[in-house]
Design an enzyme around this catalytic site. Sequence first.
Site, short mmCIF file in Angstrom:
data_model
loop_
_atom_site.label_atom_id
_atom_site.label_comp_id
_atom_site.label_asym_id
_atom_site.label_seq_id
_atom_site.Cartn_x
_atom_site.Cartn_y
_atom_site.Cartn_z
N ASP A 17 -12.70 36.36 22.50
CA ASP A 17 -12.18 36.60 24.08
C ASP A 17 -12.49 38.51 24.79
OD1 ASP A 17 -10.80 34.14 23.09
OD2 ASP A 17 -9.41 34.94 24.79
N HIS A 57 -15.17 27.78 22.21
CA HIS A 57 -13.29 28.80 22.40
C HIS A 57 -12.20 28.61 22.09
CE1 HIS A 57 -11.11 31.38 24.42
NE2 HIS A 57 -10.84 30.63 24.81
N ASP A 62 -13.35 32.50 28.10
CA ASP A 62 -12.11 34.02 28.60
C ASP A 62 -12.01 35.59 28.75
OD1 ASP A 62 -10.40 31.92 28.26
OD2 ASP A 62 -8.44 32.64 26.91
N HIS A 100 -9.99 31.93 21.27
CA HIS A 100 -8.80 31.28 22.37
C HIS A 100 -7.17 32.54 21.46
CE1 HIS A 100 -6.48 28.42 24.29
NE2 HIS A 100 -6.57 27.99 23.14
N HIS A 148 -11.27 38.84 28.60
CA HIS A 148 -10.06 39.06 28.63
C HIS A 148 -10.40 40.17 29.96
CE1 HIS A 148 -8.02 36.06 28.06
NE2 HIS A 148 -8.09 35.83 26.74
N ASN A 179 -11.07 28.43 27.99
CA ASN A 179 -9.45 27.28 29.22
C ASN A 179 -9.31 28.76 30.15
OD1 ASN A 179 -8.39 29.09 27.01
ND2 ASN A 179 -6.26 29.11 27.62
N HIS A 180 -9.50 29.64 29.79
CA HIS A 180 -8.75 30.88 31.05
C HIS A 180 -10.37 30.79 32.03
CE1 HIS A 180 -5.23 32.87 29.94
NE2 HIS A 180 -5.66 32.98 28.64
#
Length: 436
Positions: A108, A221, A137, A327, A110, A169-170
Site C-alpha cells: 500500500d 492486494h 491501494d 491491505h 495511499h 480495494n481503494h
Amino acid sequence: MWLLHASPDGGARDFSDTNPIRTPLTWPSDGKVDLDWIRNLMSVFDRSSKDLPPTDFPSVLPVPVFDSLVLTASKILHKEPNCLTIDPEHEASAAAAAAASSVVVVGDLHGQLHDLLFLLQDAGFPSENRFFVFNGDYVDRGAWGLETFLILLAMKVFMPHRVYLLRGNHESKYCTSVYGFEKEVLTKYGDKGKHVYRKCLGCFEGLPLASIIAGCVYTAHGGLFRSVSMTPSKRSKGKKNRRLSFNSEPKPLTLGSLEELSKARRSVLDPPWEGLNLIPGDVLWSDPSMKPGLSPNNERGIGLLWGPDCTEDFLKRFNLKLIIRSHEGPDAREKRPGFGGMEEGYTVDHVVESGKLITLFSAPDYPQFQATEKRYKNKGAYIVLEAPNFDHPKFHTFEAISPRPQVNAYYDYEDVIDSDEELDLASMVTASEETS
C-alpha cells in the site's frame, strides 16, 4: 529538489539540480514516454507539492496531458489478464542476462508521494532486469493520491513488461468517495475535476487482480478467494440462449482455483458481489486468520478470512512458495490479536509446510492524518525477490520522509477512523449503480 537518474546497473543515484524542471508538463510529440519525461514528472510533482496550492495543479499537469497519459495506460492495463504471469528470467533481455533479474514487490502507498519517491530511489528504477509489482491501494487517506497514481501509470507506459500495477480495494468508487481521493481530484482540477475522476475510475477497472511471479509467488492486494460454482441452465433454443447460473454462497466455502480467477469479471468497481464478481471482492478485501478454515469476513462485511490450512492448501495445490498480500496497515493490525503489528512494514503471518504468507505495507508513518496526537510511526517496506529461485524474500524497511509538506486532509478523518471497517454496504451498491 532531487532528480532520479538511472545508474549503469539500472539503480538510482541522487543528483541535485542536474536538469532544469520543465513546466507545464507536455505530452511527448511522438507519444512515447521515456525516462527523462518520468524524471521530470516526478520532480515537478515533488516541487508542486511543496510550493503550490492544490488548486494550481492544472498549471503543472494540464487536462489534455492527463488524458493522454491515462488513455495510453488504460489501453495497456485493460488488455492484461486478471492474473499476470511474470517470468523474470525468460523476459529479461539478452543484454541484461549478465546481471541477475530481480522483482521488487511494493505494498500500500495511499497517496504518500514523497515516500514513493524515496522507495524508487532506494530500490532502483525499473530496468531490463529489475521488475516491479505494485500491490494496490495507490490512493486515499494521503494527500497526493493523484500524483502517486500518475507516476505509476507513467512507469507502466514506459516499461509495460517491467512494471505491473495490481488493483487494491481503494481503487473503487465507494472507497475514493469516502477516504479522500474523489475530493482531492475535484480540488486539484476544479470544474474539470469530475472528468478527471471518471477517467481515473475507468483506469481502475482495468487494473489486474493478482500475479504469479516466477511460477512460485502469488501476489494480490487482499489475498485468497472462494470457488464459485457455475452450472449451465437448460437450453431453450440453441447456444445463444444458454445461460450460466451461479451459486453465490457455496456451502461449505472452498478455495477457488487460478482458472476461476482468470475468468472473474474485474471491471465491477463496487458491490453487489455476486456470481463471478465474488472473486474480485475476495481478492481485494480478504484477510488471513489464525483460525483454521475459510469463513466470511464479518469484520469488513466483504471477502473472506482464511486460516493457515488454507494457505498450505493454496500453496501446495499450485506449487507455490510464497503469498505476498497487503491491505492491512498498523491501524488494522492493532485490532487483530495473534498477528504481528506493522512496525517494520511487513509481517510473516503463516508459516506452513509449503511456504509462507506475508503481509507487506509500504506507507510509513501511516495514516498521514489522525484524529489523535498518537501516531503509529510504522516503517514502510518493500520486498526484493532475486534469481534464480525468487522464493527467498529480502525485506527492505524505510522510515517516512520528514518533514512532509503541510496540507489539509481531503476526508473527515475524525469521523472516519477505521479505514475499511464498518462499511456502509448500501452506499457501496448505490455508488456502483451510479457509475454503471
